[in-house]
Design an enzyme around this catalytic site. Structure first.
Site, short mmCIF file in Angstrom:
data_model
loop_
_atom_site.label_atom_id
_atom_site.label_comp_id
_atom_site.label_asym_id
_atom_site.label_seq_id
_atom_site.Cartn_x
_atom_site.Cartn_y
_atom_site.Cartn_z
N HIS A 309 32.42 37.96 45.57
CA HIS A 309 33.63 38.29 46.13
C HIS A 309 34.67 39.64 45.44
O HIS A 309 35.85 39.61 45.41
CB HIS A 309 34.63 37.13 45.95
CG HIS A 309 34.10 35.86 46.16
ND1 HIS A 309 35.04 35.38 47.90
CD2 HIS A 309 33.38 34.81 45.73
CE1 HIS A 309 34.24 33.72 47.74
NE2 HIS A 309 33.12 33.41 46.42
N LYS A 489 49.75 37.30 46.00
CA LYS A 489 48.79 37.57 45.31
C LYS A 489 48.39 37.84 44.21
O LYS A 489 49.77 37.56 43.33
CB LYS A 489 47.63 38.57 45.91
CG LYS A 489 49.20 40.20 46.08
CD LYS A 489 48.15 41.00 47.39
CE LYS A 489 48.37 40.86 48.52
NZ LYS A 489 46.88 40.82 49.21
N ARG A 490 47.42 37.37 43.77
CA ARG A 490 47.17 37.87 41.86
C ARG A 490 47.94 38.90 41.57
O ARG A 490 47.62 39.94 42.51
CB ARG A 490 45.56 37.68 42.07
CG ARG A 490 44.94 36.46 40.92
CD ARG A 490 43.60 36.72 41.07
NE ARG A 490 42.74 37.78 42.03
CZ ARG A 490 41.77 38.70 41.61
NH1 ARG A 490 41.99 39.02 40.46
NH2 ARG A 490 40.97 39.04 42.45
N LYS A 495 45.57 45.65 43.85
CA LYS A 495 46.29 45.10 44.63
C LYS A 495 47.63 45.52 45.08
O LYS A 495 48.70 45.60 45.98
CB LYS A 495 46.52 43.32 44.56
CG LYS A 495 45.65 43.27 44.41
CD LYS A 495 45.93 41.74 44.77
CE LYS A 495 44.32 40.34 43.92
NZ LYS A 495 43.90 39.79 45.29
N THR A 596 42.84 37.39 52.00
CA THR A 596 42.78 35.44 53.14
C THR A 596 44.86 35.69 52.97
O THR A 596 44.76 34.68 54.66
CB THR A 596 42.34 34.15 52.28
OG1 THR A 596 42.51 34.87 50.94
CG2 THR A 596 40.87 34.03 52.62
C1 26V Z 1 39.17 37.36 38.79
C2 26V Z 1 40.01 36.69 37.88
C3 26V Z 1 41.41 37.10 37.11
C4 26V Z 1 41.99 36.05 35.64
C5 26V Z 1 41.00 36.57 34.38
C6 26V Z 1 39.51 36.31 34.28
C7 26V Z 1 39.35 36.75 36.29
C8 26V Z 1 37.66 36.49 36.73
C9 26V Z 1 37.40 36.44 38.13
C10 26V Z 1 37.81 36.19 39.09
C11 26V Z 1 37.54 36.59 40.09
C12 26V Z 1 37.76 37.62 41.03
C13 26V Z 1 36.76 37.57 42.13
C14 26V Z 1 37.81 37.18 43.14
O1 26V Z 1 39.03 36.53 43.19
N1 26V Z 1 37.45 37.73 44.38
C15 26V Z 1 38.23 37.53 45.68
O2 26V Z 1 37.98 36.46 46.44
C16 26V Z 1 38.83 36.04 47.24
C17 26V Z 1 37.77 34.98 48.55
O3 26V Z 1 36.49 36.01 49.17
C18 26V Z 1 38.62 37.75 48.27
O4 26V Z 1 39.74 37.19 49.88
C19 26V Z 1 39.54 38.47 47.83
O5 26V Z 1 39.49 40.09 48.37
C20 26V Z 1 39.04 38.47 45.97
O6 26V Z 1 39.58 39.39 45.24
#
Ligand code: 26V
Length: 749
Positions: A309, A489-490, A495, A596
């Site tokens: 992702h 969004k986050r 972003k 999304t």
């Molecule tokens: C995010 C975070 C942020 C806070 C602290 C730790 C941590 C650990 C993992 C993540 C996940 C990053 C991956 C993610 O969220 N990807 C998103 O996935 C979506 C669904 O496929 C996609 O639409 C987004 O573009 C993508 O950023």
């Protein structure tokens, strides 16, 4: 028994006499009864979707909809003077996710059940989930976010396993949440520890991170900026993986399978690398059952599929081998064996699971020891194949595939925007609900002024509803006649919420100089920043300070306003998205795997202002250049610029007047009156000297494109035509389509 009588029976009194709370419980009971009347057909193979996040949102309305009784219940209630949305709001919203990845998992679970496929989710039952965001002093603060209550939608089961760590053995307890689809009910399996103790958490960030027996399932993504935090995350990940593996093995045997035939009975989708330890754990369990190492590895390789992702290197998980060995020694031995096998085959160091610095690369293990690797939008998959994972692609070309993300049309259209849905039904009937590509039939109304006017009217009604909600929630008075420009969004530098903020500074200063926009603008933000991500918190601080300054400026606030939704979550999204005019999808090209929210906003008739990134690219090809506003450098150019390492933001800052003015403003006196100097100065420095996500090179094009968009908005009919084309082409992004593709090409249920 008819529905009205049944509800009355379940409430224990006349509907008219019930409180909202009594109705809520009565409806929950009715849902449980109706669900047992479904026939849940068994298939030989079952899907296990393993994920650290499931951002499910409130379930009541979606459950009623999927059971086919939503409209009837709504009517029964309103005939008795009750309002279904008010009752639905009594459900505590679980915060078991952070953003797109978790919400995607939830949409997929909905589609899997909708399509009658046998597939469960597996994850953790976080008691507080992600923190609750509160604003004070124009800053984000974090609080605990409890959501589990007496009246909760979670069911305790008899199922419990042991997870062994080097220093302790934890006992789990499985809780389930029903995932009710039109054609069957599946389960979301959430594991907790038996010894959990909520009292060890003083607040959302301060707690004893070493007290694993008590804290393991309290928080999603506990701060991992120190060693104890890192270890806690690893404990969480192994606990999740181990329990999932036990569940899969036990269920398979109950279904008539054996350890040797596990891959014929179960397929595991690994949602990003957080659950990757399921690979060595399954191998460990199979070996314990007496299956040899070679055979165990083959079985697991035939049943695990990995979804990537993100290409951000800091989000690609790597664990130090010493940490893994210290916590879960047997698993480290298996990983070493897996790595040894890779090393005998491949000389190329970038393919090794354990690198020269003793870091264990989780994604690399997934790729070698799974049968499928997928990206989540076509550009993202292309970048994985050609750049990021090119060395893997060259040895395993057949494993790589694309599955462009999708969204639950039921939640994001039927439940969130009933006005729009009813109007669509009145135009093309309801056949599109079985095949959302049929929304395309709407295109025949592209030149029908009456239809276009109605779209404008619906948007306005949704905006008025949002304004009422904002007033209730945060006491802000928003002009429903303004353009609603939405970025939800986050919070992350890639972003580029900071780019939007710089634009707003320029606009505000223009207004002060007497250059007025044709129509007032309301910039709406929703975003949580990870508590330890300093610059992200600085960006929120900047936006909140601007909101503060502008809202107190009597003249300027007639023309421009900022609104930041506090504790942005699924429920906020359900209200903001139907009311949005402009959908900000402005990530640096190549960095947003898919997005999304872009799909949800398009479906609800917002026009995209976006870079050539993620699924924006696919939106663009579906609607055509006339119905989207794209800008900025291409992903190829961005990737090349990183490679060259030649980008100097200070050059833009010195030469570009608009950039200079906006960046200067960040630390002007007015800002320092309401803001924190250290934080604002840090952000300003970061932009001028680093700007790692290249805001400045795209800024002029962003500004020009956004201004053109605001100008185009004034031709209301032409704008509504673009809205219609967007809605008509959103069907491709139904998660039903995505899930059908996963099933056809990966799961084969
Ligand atoms: C995010 C975070 C942020 C806070 C602290 C730790 C941590 C650990 C993992 C993540 C996940 C990053 C991956 C993610 O969220 N990807 C998103 O996935 C979506 C669904 O496929 C996609 O639409 C987004 O573009 C993508 O950023």
């Amino acid at each position: 028994m008819n529905l009205s009588k049944r509800l009355e029976k379940n409430c224990g009194k006349l509907i008219f006499d019930c409180t909202d709370e009594e109705l809520f419980c009565g409806i929950l009971k009715t849902v449980s009864e109706l669900k047992t009347e479904q026939k849940n057909e068994k298939s030989k193979k079952k899907l296990y979707y393993i994920s650290a996040e499931f951002l499910i949102g409130r379930l009541l309305e979606c459950n009623l909809l999927n059971l086919g009784v939503y409209d009837e219940i709504k009517k029964i209630l309103s005939d008795n003077g009750k309002d279904i949305s008010r009752i639905a709001e009594l459900e505590a919203e679980p915060s078991l996710g952070n953003g797109g990845l978790g919400r995607l998992a939830a949409c997929f679970m909905d589609s899997v059940a909708h399509m009658g496929l046998e597939g469960d989710g597996v994850g953790l039952l976080y008691h507080y989930g992600l923190f609750k965001q509160v604003f004070a002093d124009n800053k984000q603060h974090e609080e605990k976010n409890p959501w589990i209550s007496e009246n909760s939608i979670i069911n305790k089961t008899e199922i419990s396993y042991k997870t062994e760590f080097s220093d302790c053995t934890l006992t789990s307890r499985l809780y389930t949440i029903d995932i009710i689809g039109k054609n069957r009910t599946n389960k979301l399996n959430l594991f907790d520890i038996e010894t959990v103790d909520e009292s060890v958490a003083k607040d959302a960030t301060e707690f004893d991170k070493t007290d694993i027996k008590k804290n393991l399932t309290l928080f999603l993504y506990p701060d991992d900026s120190d060693e104890a935090g890192k270890r806690l995350r690893l404990y969480q990940e192994y606990f999740m993986a181990s329990n999932a593996a036990h569940l899969i093995l036990e269920e398979t045997i109950r279904r008539g399978g054996t350890p040797e035939t596990l891959n014929e009975y179960a397929v595991v989708q690994i949602n990003d690398t957080h659950p990757s330890l399921i690979i060595p754990e399954l191998i460990r369990l199979l070996c314990e059952c007496g299956v040899g190492m070679d055979k165990s590895i083959e079985i697991v390789r035939n049943m695990c599929a990995y979804t990537n992702h993100t290409i951000l290197s800091e989000a690609l998980e790597k664990w130090h081998a010493d940490t893994v060995a210290a916590l879960i020694p047997r698993i480290m031995e298996i990983i070493k064996e897996l790595d040894r096998r890779v090393k005998t085959e491949c000389q190329d160091k970038s393919l090794h699971i354990i690198d020269e610095n003793s870091l264990v690369h989780m994604a690399r293990m997934d790729i070698h020891y799974g049968f499928s690797v997928n990206g989540v939008a076509s550009l993202h998959t292309k970048i994985l194949k050609e750049t990021e994972l090119n060395n893997f692609y060259r040895i395993y070309p057949k494993k790589f595939n694309n599955k462009t993300n999708g969204i639950s049309m039921r939640r994001w259209l039927s439940v969130a925007n009933p006005r729009l849905e009813q109007f669509i039904v009145s135009l093309i009937g309801d056949g599109f609900k079985d095949d959302y590509l049929k929304l395309k039939e709407l295109e025949k109304f592209a030149d029908d002024d009456e239809v276009l006017q109605k779209l404008i009217d619906i948007k306005l009604e949704n905006k008025i509803d949002l304004c009422t909600y904002i007033e209730e929630k945060q006491g802000r008075n928003i002009n429903s006649n303004s353009v609603f420009d939405v970025q939800i969004k986050r919070l992350h530098e890639y972003k580029r919420q900071q780019m939007n903020a710089l634009y707003l500074i320029n606009k505000y200063l223009d207004i002060k100089r007497g250059i007025l926009p044709k129509r007032p603008i309301t910039a709406i933000f929703g975003a949580k920043a990870a508590p330890a991500y300093t610059i992200a918190k600085d960006i929120i601080h900047l936006i909140l300070c601007l909101e503060d300054i502008i809202s107190h400026d009597e003249h300027a606030s007639l023309y421009i306003n900022i609104f930041v939704a506090e504790n942005y979550n699924v429920s906020w999204a359900e209200r903001i998205i139907p009311a949005a005019d402009i959908s900000e999808q402005i990530s640096l090209a190549s960095k947003e795997a898919s997005g999304t929210g872009n799909m949800k906003l398009m479906l609800n008739g917002a026009l995209t202002l976006g870079t050539h990134d993620g699924a924006n690219v696919e939106i663009n090809s579906l609607v055509g250049d006339d119905n989207i506003y794209t800008f900025g450098d291409s992903s190829d150019l961005v990737i090349a610029r990183y490679k060259k390492g030649s980008y100097k933001p200070s050059e833009y800052y010195e030469k570009d007047k608009r950039i200079n003015e906006a960046v200067e403003y960040i630390t002007c006196n007015k800002m320092l009156e309401v803001g924190d100097k250290t934080s604002l100065k840090r952000l300003q420095n970061e932009l001028i000297n680093k700007d790692y996500f290249m805001t400045f090179p795209d800024f002029a094009d962003y500004t020009a494109t956004k201004d053109r968009m605001l100008c185009d908005y004034e031709d209301r009919m032409a704008w509504a035509r673009k809205m219609l084309i967007n809605i008509a082409n959103a069907g491709y992004f139904s998660a039903d389509r995505t899930v059908a593709e996963y099933n056809k090409e990966i799961w084969k249920l």
